[in-house]
Motif scaffolding. Structure first.
Motif, PDB file in Angstrom:
ATOM      1  N   LEU A  61     -27.861  -8.444 -42.880  1.00 29.74           N
ATOM      2  CA  LEU A  61     -27.182  -9.723 -42.697  1.00 29.74           C
ATOM      3  C   LEU A  61     -26.778  -9.898 -41.237  1.00 29.74           C
ATOM      4  O   LEU A  61     -26.197  -8.991 -40.634  1.00 29.74           O
ATOM      5  N   THR A  63     -24.460 -10.959 -38.355  1.00 33.85           N
ATOM      6  CA  THR A  63     -23.017 -11.155 -38.187  1.00 33.85           C
ATOM      7  C   THR A  63     -22.679 -11.743 -36.817  1.00 33.85           C
ATOM      8  O   THR A  63     -21.511 -11.822 -36.455  1.00 33.85           O
ATOM      9  N   TRP A  71     -22.861 -14.131 -41.403  1.00 30.14           N
ATOM     10  CA  TRP A  71     -21.864 -13.640 -42.340  1.00 30.14           C
ATOM     11  C   TRP A  71     -20.733 -13.007 -41.555  1.00 30.14           C
ATOM     12  O   TRP A  71     -20.921 -12.535 -40.439  1.00 30.14           O
ATOM     13  N   LYS A  72     -19.561 -12.984 -42.152  1.00 31.04           N
ATOM     14  CA  LYS A  72     -18.424 -12.280 -41.568  1.00 31.04           C
ATOM     15  C   LYS A  72     -18.187 -11.036 -42.402  1.00 31.04           C
ATOM     16  O   LYS A  72     -18.259 -11.084 -43.637  1.00 31.04           O
ATOM     17  N   CYS A  73     -17.928  -9.942 -41.727  1.00 33.87           N
ATOM     18  CA  CYS A  73     -17.602  -8.731 -42.466  1.00 33.87           C
ATOM     19  C   CYS A  73     -16.295  -8.181 -41.941  1.00 33.87           C
ATOM     20  O   CYS A  73     -15.991  -8.293 -40.756  1.00 33.87           O
ATOM     21  N   ILE A  83     -17.409  -9.055 -47.306  1.00 35.73           N
ATOM     22  CA  ILE A  83     -18.426  -9.866 -46.637  1.00 35.73           C
ATOM     23  C   ILE A  83     -18.302 -11.296 -47.132  1.00 35.73           C
ATOM     24  O   ILE A  83     -18.139 -11.530 -48.325  1.00 35.73           O
ATOM     25  N   VAL A  87     -23.741 -12.810 -50.778  1.00 35.64           N
ATOM     26  CA  VAL A  87     -25.087 -12.336 -50.470  1.00 35.64           C
ATOM     27  C   VAL A  87     -25.992 -12.851 -51.591  1.00 35.64           C
ATOM     28  O   VAL A  87     -25.693 -12.669 -52.763  1.00 35.64           O
TER      29      VAL A  87
END
Length: 113
Positions: A61, A63, A71-73, A83, A87
């Motif tokens: 993914l 980031t 995406w933010k994790c 996340i 997904v």
């Protein structure tokens, strides 16, 4: 990336186990419920992990907020991974759609495994 023996235990929550500089440095086999960052923990470019459906496909993914989709994790050095957004992986044979929140997988109802 150094991985400790305890990171292989099956009851671990989903977490980040390390960071590498380039995607080709990610080990072929990651510990169960583990993710690796590409870049640094402060500025990750990608997050990689093996899909929780356990059929063997790897999820990568983006980031980097400068590229889309992104995406933010969130994880604090081995802490529980979150996340956002969800997904959603599909390859024609299966659809794996889930959320990673506080180290746990929450499967969406439209998942076909």
């Amino acid at each position: 990336m150094k991985i400790s023996w305890w990171q292989w235990l099956p009851f671990q929550p989903w977490r980040v186990v390390g960071a590498v500089e380039a995607a080709d440095e990610i080990p072929d086999r990651l510990p169960r419920n583990a993710a690796a960052l590409v870049g640094s923990e402060a500025f990750p470019k990608w997050i990689a992990f093996d899909c929780p459906c356990r059929t063997g496909h790897r999820i990568m993914l983006n980031t980097d907020p400068g590229r889309r989709p992104a995406w933010k994790c969130a994880s604090v050095s081995g802490g529980r991974l979150s996340i956002a957004p969800s997904v959603d992986y599909a390859d024609g044979r299966r659809r794996c759609h889930y959320f990673v929140r506080d180290g746990k997988i929450q499967w969406a109802k439209d998942t076909i495994r």
